[in-house]
Design an enzyme around this catalytic site. Structure first.
Site, PDB file in Angstrom:
ATOM      1  N   HIS A   1      36.634  42.399  39.292  1.00  0.00           N
ATOM      2  CA  HIS A   1      37.066  42.359  37.899  1.00  0.00           C
ATOM      3  C   HIS A   1      38.139  43.419  37.655  1.00  0.00           C
ATOM      4  O   HIS A   1      37.999  44.566  38.071  1.00  0.00           O
ATOM      5  CB  HIS A   1      35.862  42.625  36.993  1.00  0.00           C
ATOM      6  CG  HIS A   1      36.155  42.490  35.534  1.00  0.00           C
ATOM      7  ND1 HIS A   1      36.504  41.297  34.965  1.00  0.00           N
ATOM      8  CD2 HIS A   1      36.146  43.409  34.527  1.00  0.00           C
ATOM      9  CE1 HIS A   1      36.693  41.471  33.663  1.00  0.00           C
ATOM     10  NE2 HIS A   1      36.492  42.741  33.371  1.00  0.00           N
TER      11      HIS A   1
ATOM     12  N   SER B   1      39.648  39.975  30.420  1.00  0.00           N
ATOM     13  CA  SER B   1      38.308  40.408  30.051  1.00  0.00           C
ATOM     14  C   SER B   1      38.111  40.185  28.550  1.00  0.00           C
ATOM     15  O   SER B   1      38.295  39.070  28.072  1.00  0.00           O
ATOM     16  CB  SER B   1      38.089  41.857  30.483  1.00  0.00           C
ATOM     17  OG  SER B   1      36.721  42.195  30.468  1.00  0.00           O
TER      18      SER B   1
ATOM     19  N   GLU C   1      34.131  38.930  40.534  1.00  0.00           N
ATOM     20  CA  GLU C   1      34.172  39.571  39.221  1.00  0.00           C
ATOM     21  C   GLU C   1      33.083  40.645  39.065  1.00  0.00           C
ATOM     22  O   GLU C   1      33.334  41.752  38.612  1.00  0.00           O
ATOM     23  CB  GLU C   1      33.991  38.511  38.126  1.00  0.00           C
ATOM     24  CG  GLU C   1      35.154  37.553  37.967  1.00  0.00           C
ATOM     25  CD  GLU C   1      36.256  38.106  37.089  1.00  0.00           C
ATOM     26  OE1 GLU C   1      36.193  39.293  36.716  1.00  0.00           O
ATOM     27  OE2 GLU C   1      37.196  37.353  36.783  1.00  0.00           O
TER      28      GLU C   1
END
Length: 479
Positions: A387, A178, A302
């Site tokens: 995610h 990330s 995600e």
């Protein structure tokens, strides 16, 4: 107890579960007082033996996930932690950069415990870096991208000291997810980071970088909440714990600035690395040299975790889906799909999937080697391959920390997938081979992490074609 000599003095760690663990070693001076908003400076030396048994205090945090209430005790924010299975060896080194949207993040979270990963035969390093206004706001009189400069300082500490912990300074791999993946991408394009690491793993790379004009405008709005200007002279008088509160207040009303801040406002992103022309000369996909071998990848779904955090999971309206298409994918002809799916696919593509793919393609175009992966495995529950799913799998921390919450019940498949991801990471750190072929623009071979794992052409072909000509330039100030 285990003692190691480092640049500032001697540190004492502890033996835990077969691993020597050192916590809270300063790699730079506390960035407060006269050093507030400055580039990191060398940590002062100490006499005698310094206990390295507890994590150092984190930098000031936004309130997301309750991070603002964790570990606030002191201003020695810039510290490293080391897990080593053998301090007398010369093992590959893995240096982790945590995510957190550039507004939160601390190395002392249980999900980043390096014990399980170190037992696979590597030295694991984690560290704190400044986030939010302290690390990324554009402040007059301060260098840009102080959070990235902290990362460079931590890597310099690794270069100079890791041999004493059993690490090989010639085999340093930086990995992050990330905002950590975005940081890895930035480091690949930063002259100041050249030579500090030899391989890189960038997971779920966000495509968000700011122009100086956008960053300065956001910083001015934040400072105005305090009746101040965004200068070192004025903001250095503010209690560090107050600035994240100001950032939270601006985030809460960021939609009011959509006409000025555009996509950053629509995605509620107040801070990101700034393409300032010096610390970060260009966006990463325009600045790769190909000198550092790279693994880059993302998860399949995600956006799904973000949609859940927005309270929209399974509830996206046609109007909301249409708005996302207009803001983030104008002119792109996505095939017909339901509102929830369209919202998820465009969000996944714009924020993480296509920037990650573009980074791999830019690496190959620069003459370097890239290995591409996608996590397609779906644990039980509603989150899919969302995610953050790869973080607990990479560290092997399947039941501790917030990120473990997306795994659901730990099964034999969970264990097998974690072992496969760790083996790929450790193999790459050791000799550059993660266990699948490198990426090329024709075959586009990609490791699909499922149970079992396979290798196939990159599966998001429709999205790849739609975004093939998109630049992912630094986001501008609109007015």
């Amino acid at each position: 107890m285990v003692e190691v000599r480092v640049g500032g003095g001697t540190v004492r760690g502890a033996e835990e579960a077969g691993v020597a663990v050192f916590r809270g070693i300063p790699f730079a001076a506390p960035p407060v007082g006269a050093l507030r908003f400055a580039a990191p400076r060398p940590a002062p030396a100490w006499e005698g033996v310094r206990d390295a048994l507890t994590f150092g205090p984190p930098p000031p945090q936004a309130a997301v996930f309750g991070m603002d209430g964790m570990g606030r005790s002191g201003d020695d924010w810039l510290t490293v932690n080391v897990w080593s299975p053998d301090v007398s060896a010369a093992l590959p080194v893995l240096v982790w950069i945590q995510g957190g949207a550039y507004t939160i993040g601390m190395s002392g979270l249980p999900e980043y415990d390096g014990t399980r990963l170190a037992l696979d035969g590597v030295v694991v390093v984690t560290f704190n870096y400044r986030v939010g206004m302290e690390g990324f706001a554009a402040i007059e009189g301060a260098p840009a991208n102080r959070g990235l400069l902290d990362q460079v300082a931590a890597l310099e500490w690794v270069r100079d000291n890791i041999r004493g912990f059993g690490g090989d300074p010639a085999r340093v791999t930086v990995f992050g997810q990330s905002a950590g993946g975005g940081s890895v991408a930035a480091l690949l394009a930063m002259p100041r980071a050249a030579g500090l690491f030899h391989r890189a793993v960038a997971s779920s790379v966000p495509g968000v970088f700011f122009t100086p004009e956008l960053a300065a405008d956001i910083a001015s709005v934040c400072a105005a909440e305090l009746g101040l200007r965004a200068t070192v002279e004025e903001l250095s008088t503010v209690d560090p714990e107050l600035l994240p509160i100001v950032g939270d207040e601006v985030m809460a009303k960021i939609g009011q600035f959509a006409d000025r801040w555009g996509q950053a406002a629509h995605k509620v992103i107040p801070f990101a690395p700034v393409v300032d022309g010096e610390v970060l000369p260009v966006v990463p996909w325009e600045g790769l040299t190909g000198d550092v071998d790279l693994i880059v990848g993302h998860t399949r779904h995600e956006q799904r975790l973000l949609t859940m955090l927005e309270g929209l999971l399974g509830q996206v309206t046609p109007a909301q889906a249409a708005a996302v298409r207009e803001v983030f994918a104008p002119g792109l002809e996505y095939p017909e799909m339901g509102s929830d799916e369209l919202y998820e696919v465009i969000g996944s593509d714009w924020v993480f999937r296509m920037p990650s793919l573009h980074l791999a393609e830019a690496q190959v175009a620069a003459g370097g080697r890239a290995h591409l992966y996608e996590v397609t495995w779906e644990p039980p529950g509603r989150f899919g391959a969302c995610h953050g799913l790869d973080v607990p799998l990479l560290f092997g921390n399947l039941t501790q920390g917030q990120t473990a919450g997306v795994l659901g019940e730990v099964t034999a498949d969970t264990e097998a997938l974690s072992a496969a991801l760790r083996a790929a990471l450790v193999g790459f750190a050791a000799d550059g081979d993660p266990g699948w072929p490198s990426y090329d623009p024709e075959a586009r071979l990609t490791r699909l992490f499922d149970v079992p794992a396979t290798v196939a052409a990159y599966p998001e072909e429709e999205s790849r074609q739609l975004w093939a000509s998109h630049r992912f330039a630094a986001l501008p100030l609109l007015e």
